[in-house]
Design an enzyme around this catalytic site. Structure first.
Site, mmCIF file in Angstrom:
data_model
loop_
_atom_site.group_PDB
_atom_site.id
_atom_site.type_symbol
_atom_site.label_atom_id
_atom_site.label_comp_id
_atom_site.label_asym_id
_atom_site.label_seq_id
_atom_site.Cartn_x
_atom_site.Cartn_y
_atom_site.Cartn_z
ATOM 1 N N GLN A 1 0.830 -1.205 0.000
ATOM 2 C CA GLN A 1 0.000 0.000 0.000
ATOM 3 C C GLN A 1 0.866 1.257 0.000
ATOM 4 O OE1 GLN A 1 -3.235 0.017 2.759
ATOM 5 N NE2 GLN A 1 -3.979 1.953 2.003
ATOM 6 N N PHE A 2 1.163 1.739 -1.199
ATOM 7 C CA PHE A 2 1.998 2.928 -1.333
ATOM 8 C C PHE A 2 1.345 4.165 -0.736
ATOM 9 C CE2 PHE A 2 -0.672 3.365 -5.051
ATOM 10 C CZ PHE A 2 -0.806 4.730 -5.218
ATOM 11 N N THR A 3 0.016 4.173 -0.590
ATOM 12 C CA THR A 3 -0.672 5.356 -0.077
ATOM 13 C C THR A 3 -0.342 5.650 1.386
ATOM 14 O OG1 THR A 3 -2.666 4.095 0.452
ATOM 15 C CG2 THR A 3 -2.566 5.133 -1.729
#
Length: 150
Positions: free
Chosen positions: A78-80
């Site tokens: 999850q890059f967010t």
């Protein structure tokens, strides 16, 4: 690296309505990788995840680790987690690692967690549009950032 760890009684990940990973008791771990992350960060975080004591003992106290209860992990990239929201209303993800760095570290994390737990690690698909279904047990949600080790 940043991880959001959710204690769950069950969880699953779907991509295009296909099941990619499913667990019962354990953790959903949302993992974000940043540009400065190293193998040292990865090993430290993996140890923290499997040894974190947030499962109830016989007295109802959070004294047991994932290893103690022989729990499972659903690991989701999850890059967010590295969203910057200081300016404006559209998040910037400039600090999130590009796939060339993030994918190898994500795959190493899968292997490290597998080694530490002696269990298969359920996953999503890196970069895919994933639907995560979970029952947060507690709720218990813990965040860990390897930049805050000390």
């Amino acid at each position: 690296m940043r991880a959001v760890i959710q204690r769950v009684s069950e969880a699953k990940c779907l991509v295009d309505d296909e099941l990619t990973g499913e667990i019962k008791n354990g953790y959903v771990v949302l993992l974000g990788v940043c540009n400065e992350d190293t193998d040292e960060d990865l090993k430290w975080l993996a140890q923290k995840i499997v040894n974190l004591r947030v499962f109830s003992d016989d007295a109802g106290l959070m004294n047991k680790s994932l290893k103690d209860i022989e729990g499972s992990i659903l690991l989701i990239s999850q890059f967010t987690l590295f969203a910057q929201t200081k300016k404006g209303n559209r998040p910037s993800f400039i600090n999130a690692a590009k796939p060339g760095l993030a994918i190898p570290l994500y795959e190493k994390m899968i292997n490290e967690l597998k080694m530490l737990t002696n269990k298969e690690i359920a996953t999503g698909i890196f970069g895919a549009d994933m639907k995560i279904h979970l029952v947060n047990d507690g709720p218990v949600t813990i965040t860990i950032d390897t930049k805050n080790k000390e």
